[in-house]
Design an enzyme around this catalytic site. Structure first.
Site, short mmCIF file in Angstrom:
data_model
loop_
_atom_site.label_atom_id
_atom_site.label_comp_id
_atom_site.label_asym_id
_atom_site.label_seq_id
_atom_site.Cartn_x
_atom_site.Cartn_y
_atom_site.Cartn_z
N PHE A 58 -26.89 -6.85 4.71
CA PHE A 58 -26.26 -5.54 4.23
C PHE A 58 -27.28 -4.36 4.88
O PHE A 58 -26.47 -3.32 4.28
CB PHE A 58 -27.13 -6.09 2.84
CG PHE A 58 -29.19 -6.48 2.77
CD1 PHE A 58 -29.38 -4.91 3.12
CD2 PHE A 58 -30.07 -6.54 2.95
CE1 PHE A 58 -30.74 -4.08 3.42
CE2 PHE A 58 -30.71 -6.99 2.68
CZ PHE A 58 -31.52 -5.46 3.24
N ARG A 86 -43.58 1.52 -8.25
CA ARG A 86 -42.31 0.27 -7.72
C ARG A 86 -42.30 -0.92 -9.13
O ARG A 86 -41.29 -0.86 -9.25
CB ARG A 86 -43.14 -0.31 -6.35
CG ARG A 86 -43.33 0.31 -5.42
CD ARG A 86 -42.39 -0.14 -3.96
NE ARG A 86 -42.04 -1.50 -3.68
CZ ARG A 86 -41.22 -1.91 -3.46
NH1 ARG A 86 -40.11 -1.23 -2.58
NH2 ARG A 86 -40.89 -3.04 -3.21
N THR A 92 -35.77 -5.31 -7.00
CA THR A 92 -34.40 -4.90 -6.37
C THR A 92 -33.78 -5.51 -7.08
O THR A 92 -32.06 -4.66 -6.96
CB THR A 92 -34.97 -5.17 -5.25
OG1 THR A 92 -36.59 -4.44 -4.72
CG2 THR A 92 -33.91 -4.58 -3.97
N ARG A 103 -34.40 0.40 -12.85
CA ARG A 103 -33.19 -0.69 -12.51
C ARG A 103 -33.15 -1.68 -14.06
O ARG A 103 -31.41 -1.65 -13.96
CB ARG A 103 -33.90 -1.21 -11.34
CG ARG A 103 -33.89 -0.40 -10.64
CD ARG A 103 -34.09 -1.19 -9.32
NE ARG A 103 -33.79 -0.68 -7.71
CZ ARG A 103 -34.80 -0.62 -6.71
NH1 ARG A 103 -36.25 -1.81 -7.04
NH2 ARG A 103 -35.31 -0.24 -5.37
N HIS A 124 -34.61 3.91 -4.59
CA HIS A 124 -35.50 3.72 -3.75
C HIS A 124 -36.81 4.47 -4.07
O HIS A 124 -36.84 5.39 -3.74
CB HIS A 124 -34.69 4.11 -2.27
CG HIS A 124 -36.36 4.00 -1.05
ND1 HIS A 124 -36.02 2.37 -0.95
CD2 HIS A 124 -37.54 4.62 -0.66
CE1 HIS A 124 -37.18 2.34 -0.12
NE2 HIS A 124 -38.06 3.15 -0.06
N GLU A 135 -42.18 7.87 5.58
CA GLU A 135 -40.77 8.32 5.05
C GLU A 135 -40.62 9.43 4.59
O GLU A 135 -39.77 10.68 3.61
CB GLU A 135 -40.32 7.07 3.38
CG GLU A 135 -40.33 6.29 3.70
CD GLU A 135 -39.89 5.17 2.59
OE1 GLU A 135 -40.51 5.17 1.51
OE2 GLU A 135 -39.62 3.79 3.16
P1 CMP Z 1 -34.70 -0.61 -1.40
O1 CMP Z 1 -35.35 -0.26 -2.57
O2 CMP Z 1 -33.40 0.86 -1.11
O3 CMP Z 1 -34.55 -1.17 -0.27
C1 CMP Z 1 -33.99 -1.69 0.37
C2 CMP Z 1 -32.95 -1.80 -0.07
O4 CMP Z 1 -31.47 -2.45 0.79
C3 CMP Z 1 -32.32 -2.62 -1.54
O5 CMP Z 1 -32.88 -0.97 -2.27
C4 CMP Z 1 -31.19 -2.79 -1.71
O6 CMP Z 1 -30.01 -1.06 -1.25
C5 CMP Z 1 -30.60 -3.21 -0.29
N1 CMP Z 1 -30.35 -4.41 -0.40
C6 CMP Z 1 -31.57 -5.21 -0.46
N2 CMP Z 1 -31.71 -6.51 -0.34
C7 CMP Z 1 -29.84 -6.64 -0.29
C8 CMP Z 1 -29.23 -7.60 -0.70
N3 CMP Z 1 -29.29 -8.82 -0.64
N4 CMP Z 1 -27.56 -6.78 -0.28
C9 CMP Z 1 -27.46 -5.41 -0.37
N5 CMP Z 1 -28.36 -4.55 -0.23
C10 CMP Z 1 -28.94 -5.14 -0.54
#
Ligand code: CMP
Length: 158
Positions: A58, A86, A92, A103, A124, A135
């Site tokens: 991804f 978090r 996520t 979310r 994020h 970061e």
């Molecule tokens: P974030 O918390 O910004 O950290 C990593 C990012 O990668 C996550 O949020 C998503 O935006 C992206 N991400 C993580 N897992 C997947 C997945 N399985 N498919 C698509 N995007 C992903």
């Protein structure tokens, strides 16, 4: 311990006009805003930000998504704020996020939460102290970060 953490409001949060609502979530939890800006992210900065995911399938789509429109970068501080933020953001995968999280509240039944391999999960946040330090310095210059006291400090565990 007082910690600072990086939060990004992704392009879906800006398109959906959720900037104020999301920032309110953090402020109402007693967290303090130390840095705040609206910007169009450079591809190279997003690639560095997500370098730990470089080999994941991804990776190209998350980089494309983060550079597709304006984002908001925030530095949020408070007692054990890395874990707290978090939790406030939620899982996520928006479909698994607690309903009371950002979310869970705004993305769990979103039609666009998983489209074409792009996980549109609004925010994020840094996952540990080491990532938070990296970061924050990637997205902010020292002079863009402010420490200040507030009458509310007495209410919270700093
Ligand atoms: P974030 O918390 O910004 O950290 C990593 C990012 O990668 C996550 O949020 C998503 O935006 C992206 N991400 C993580 N897992 C997947 C997945 N399985 N498919 C698509 N995007 C992903």
């Amino acid at each position: 311990m007082y910690e600072k953490t990086l939060v990004l409001l992704k392009p879906d949060a800006i398109e959906r006009q959720l900037i104020g609502s999301i920032i309110t979530y953090f402020e109402e939890a007693g967290l303090k805003i130390h840095g705040l800006k609206l910007l169009k992210a450079k591809k190279s900065v997003v690639e560095t930000h997500y370098q730990e995911h470089k080999e994941k399938p991804f990776f190209p789509s998350v980089v494309e998504f983060l550079t597709s429109g304006p984002i908001v970068a925030l530095v949020v501080g408070g007692y054990e704020s890395i874990a707290k933020v978090r939790k406030i953001c939620g899982d996520t995968e928006p479909g698994k996020a607690e309903v009371a999280s950002i979310r869970g509240r705004w993305a769990h039944i979103s039609r666009h939460s998983m489209t074409g391999g792009i996980l549109k999960n609004l925010v994020h946040s840094s996952d540990c102290r080491e990532s938070a330090a990296k970061e924050i310095s990637l997205w902010f210059d020292e002079c863009e970060l402010l420490d200040y006291s507030s009458p509310n400090d007495g209410w919270f565990n700093f």
